[in-house]
Motif scaffolding. Structure first.
Motif, mmCIF file in Angstrom:
data_model
loop_
_atom_site.group_PDB
_atom_site.id
_atom_site.type_symbol
_atom_site.label_atom_id
_atom_site.label_comp_id
_atom_site.label_asym_id
_atom_site.label_seq_id
_atom_site.Cartn_x
_atom_site.Cartn_y
_atom_site.Cartn_z
ATOM 1 N N LEU A 1 0.840 -1.197 0.000
ATOM 2 C CA LEU A 1 0.000 0.000 0.000
ATOM 3 C C LEU A 1 0.875 1.247 0.000
ATOM 4 O O LEU A 1 1.952 1.260 0.588
ATOM 5 C CB LEU A 1 -0.906 0.020 1.233
ATOM 6 N N PHE A 2 0.379 2.304 -0.644
ATOM 7 C CA PHE A 2 1.094 3.559 -0.746
ATOM 8 C C PHE A 2 0.242 4.659 -0.132
ATOM 9 O O PHE A 2 -0.974 4.685 -0.317
ATOM 10 C CB PHE A 2 1.394 3.872 -2.217
ATOM 11 N N PRO A 3 0.873 5.593 0.596
ATOM 12 C CA PRO A 3 0.085 6.628 1.278
ATOM 13 C C PRO A 3 -0.435 7.692 0.314
ATOM 14 O O PRO A 3 0.267 8.133 -0.587
ATOM 15 C CB PRO A 3 1.088 7.234 2.263
ATOM 16 N N GLU A 4 -1.689 8.057 0.549
ATOM 17 C CA GLU A 4 -2.296 9.204 -0.128
ATOM 18 C C GLU A 4 -2.369 10.371 0.855
ATOM 19 O O GLU A 4 -2.258 11.518 0.480
ATOM 20 C CB GLU A 4 -3.702 8.829 -0.611
ATOM 21 N N SER A 5 -2.557 10.020 2.124
ATOM 22 C CA SER A 5 -2.567 10.984 3.223
ATOM 23 C C SER A 5 -2.172 10.196 4.477
ATOM 24 O O SER A 5 -1.784 9.036 4.378
ATOM 25 C CB SER A 5 -3.956 11.615 3.388
ATOM 26 N N ALA A 6 -2.315 10.824 5.637
ATOM 27 C CA ALA A 6 -1.951 10.153 6.888
ATOM 28 C C ALA A 6 -2.856 8.964 7.204
ATOM 29 O O ALA A 6 -2.461 8.054 7.930
ATOM 30 C CB ALA A 6 -1.987 11.150 8.040
ATOM 31 N N THR A 7 -4.061 8.953 6.641
ATOM 32 C CA THR A 7 -5.007 7.873 6.952
ATOM 33 C C THR A 7 -5.489 7.101 5.731
ATOM 34 O O THR A 7 -6.153 6.089 5.878
ATOM 35 C CB THR A 7 -6.248 8.432 7.688
ATOM 36 N N ARG A 8 -5.179 7.568 4.528
ATOM 37 C CA ARG A 8 -5.663 6.921 3.292
ATOM 38 C C ARG A 8 -4.508 6.301 2.521
ATOM 39 O O ARG A 8 -3.475 6.937 2.332
ATOM 40 C CB ARG A 8 -6.391 7.918 2.402
ATOM 41 N N PHE A 9 -4.719 5.062 2.049
ATOM 42 C CA PHE A 9 -3.693 4.312 1.327
ATOM 43 C C PHE A 9 -4.306 3.646 0.111
ATOM 44 O O PHE A 9 -5.505 3.391 0.075
ATOM 45 C CB PHE A 9 -3.091 3.240 2.251
ATOM 46 N N PHE A 10 -3.484 3.345 -0.897
ATOM 47 C CA PHE A 10 -3.964 2.697 -2.105
ATOM 48 C C PHE A 10 -2.892 1.732 -2.603
ATOM 49 O O PHE A 10 -1.742 1.792 -2.176
ATOM 50 C CB PHE A 10 -4.286 3.738 -3.192
ATOM 51 N N ASP A 11 -3.271 0.832 -3.510
ATOM 52 C CA ASP A 11 -2.288 -0.028 -4.164
ATOM 53 C C ASP A 11 -2.165 0.385 -5.622
ATOM 54 O O ASP A 11 -2.959 1.171 -6.122
ATOM 55 C CB ASP A 11 -2.623 -1.510 -4.004
ATOM 56 N N LEU A 12 -1.136 -0.110 -6.307
ATOM 57 C CA LEU A 12 -0.894 0.302 -7.684
ATOM 58 C C LEU A 12 -1.868 -0.326 -8.671
ATOM 59 O O LEU A 12 -2.136 0.237 -9.724
ATOM 60 C CB LEU A 12 0.547 -0.007 -8.094
ATOM 61 N N VAL A 13 -2.374 -1.504 -8.376
ATOM 62 C CA VAL A 13 -3.438 -2.118 -9.176
ATOM 63 C C VAL A 13 -4.722 -1.749 -8.447
ATOM 64 O O VAL A 13 -4.921 -2.164 -7.323
ATOM 65 C CB VAL A 13 -3.276 -3.652 -9.248
ATOM 66 N N PRO A 14 -5.582 -0.933 -9.032
ATOM 67 C CA PRO A 14 -6.721 -0.400 -8.278
ATOM 68 C C PRO A 14 -7.664 -1.487 -7.763
ATOM 69 O O PRO A 14 -8.664 -1.801 -8.384
ATOM 70 C CB PRO A 14 -7.420 0.522 -9.266
ATOM 71 N N GLU A 15 -7.273 -2.056 -6.665
ATOM 72 C CA GLU A 15 -8.113 -3.061 -6.016
ATOM 73 C C GLU A 15 -8.468 -2.614 -4.605
ATOM 74 O O GLU A 15 -9.582 -2.761 -4.168
ATOM 75 C CB GLU A 15 -7.379 -4.401 -5.973
ATOM 76 N N PHE A 16 -7.477 -2.071 -3.904
ATOM 77 C CA PHE A 16 -7.683 -1.660 -2.518
ATOM 78 C C PHE A 16 -7.486 -0.163 -2.362
ATOM 79 O O PHE A 16 -6.492 0.385 -2.816
ATOM 80 C CB PHE A 16 -6.678 -2.349 -1.576
ATOM 81 N N GLU A 17 -8.445 0.490 -1.729
ATOM 82 C CA GLU A 17 -8.287 1.822 -1.174
ATOM 83 C C GLU A 17 -8.715 1.687 0.267
ATOM 84 O O GLU A 17 -9.824 1.229 0.545
ATOM 85 C CB GLU A 17 -9.169 2.849 -1.874
ATOM 86 N N ILE A 18 -7.826 2.011 1.166
ATOM 87 C CA ILE A 18 -8.090 1.820 2.591
ATOM 88 C C ILE A 18 -7.963 3.151 3.304
ATOM 89 O O ILE A 18 -7.004 3.889 3.094
ATOM 90 C CB ILE A 18 -7.101 0.801 3.194
ATOM 91 N N GLU A 19 -8.960 3.443 4.137
ATOM 92 C CA GLU A 19 -8.899 4.619 5.001
ATOM 93 C C GLU A 19 -9.060 4.149 6.436
ATOM 94 O O GLU A 19 -10.027 3.463 6.775
ATOM 95 C CB GLU A 19 -9.998 5.624 4.669
ATOM 96 N N PHE A 20 -8.101 4.500 7.278
ATOM 97 C CA PHE A 20 -8.176 4.159 8.695
ATOM 98 C C PHE A 20 -8.958 5.246 9.407
ATOM 99 O O PHE A 20 -8.687 6.431 9.240
ATOM 100 C CB PHE A 20 -6.780 4.020 9.288
ATOM 101 N N VAL A 21 -9.958 4.848 10.205
ATOM 102 C CA VAL A 21 -10.827 5.783 10.912
ATOM 103 C C VAL A 21 -10.536 5.678 12.398
ATOM 104 O O VAL A 21 -10.521 4.575 12.962
ATOM 105 C CB VAL A 21 -12.318 5.471 10.626
ATOM 106 N N ARG A 22 -10.287 6.820 13.008
ATOM 107 C CA ARG A 22 -9.962 6.850 14.440
ATOM 108 C C ARG A 22 -11.214 7.130 15.265
ATOM 109 O O ARG A 22 -12.071 7.922 14.872
ATOM 110 C CB ARG A 22 -8.920 7.909 14.718
ATOM 111 N N GLY A 23 -11.279 6.512 16.441
ATOM 112 C CA GLY A 23 -12.359 6.758 17.379
ATOM 113 C C GLY A 23 -12.049 7.965 18.240
ATOM 114 O O GLY A 23 -11.003 8.616 18.082
ATOM 115 N N PRO A 24 -12.916 8.276 19.193
ATOM 116 C CA PRO A 24 -12.727 9.442 20.061
ATOM 117 C C PRO A 24 -11.434 9.388 20.873
ATOM 118 O O PRO A 24 -10.878 10.421 21.221
ATOM 119 C CB PRO A 24 -13.938 9.409 21.000
ATOM 120 N N ASP A 25 -10.936 8.179 21.135
ATOM 121 C CA ASP A 25 -9.698 8.039 21.916
ATOM 122 C C ASP A 25 -8.442 8.176 21.054
ATOM 123 O O ASP A 25 -7.326 8.113 21.547
ATOM 124 C CB ASP A 25 -9.683 6.708 22.651
ATOM 125 N N GLY A 26 -8.601 8.352 19.743
ATOM 126 C CA GLY A 26 -7.469 8.511 18.842
ATOM 127 C C GLY A 26 -6.949 7.218 18.252
ATOM 128 O O GLY A 26 -6.141 7.221 17.338
#
Length: 74
Positions: A22-47
């Motif tokens: 995976l490659f970073p798009e931002s601090a929480t969003r990542f993607f792969d070079l073959v457009p299969e996965f786009e992942i965004e990590f979501v933080r709760g109130p505790d961080g």
């Protein structure tokens, strides 16, 4: 079940036998070079990461620990 692994500063998603860098798009969003996965990590109130969004729509909850592996029969 997907496994996300940080190895030597590189993030991977492991889906069964498939291992994708995976490659970073931002601090929480990542993607792969073959457009299969786009992942965004979501933080709760505790961080802490509470879940991730797969391809912007599928909510994948965080597991505190991976399930125990069955012993090898080799």
């Amino acid at each position: 079940m997907l496994t996300v692994s940080l190895e030597g500063g590189t993030l991977f998603v492991i889906d069964g036998p498939e291992r994708v860098e995976l490659f970073p798009e931002s601090a929480t969003r990542f993607f792969d070079l073959v457009p299969e996965f786009e992942i965004e990590f979501v933080r709760g109130p505790d961080g802490a990461v509470s879940h991730m969004l797969l391809n912007g729509r599928q909510k994948v909850p965080r597991m505190s620990q991976p399930p125990a592996m069955a012993p090898s029969t080799m």
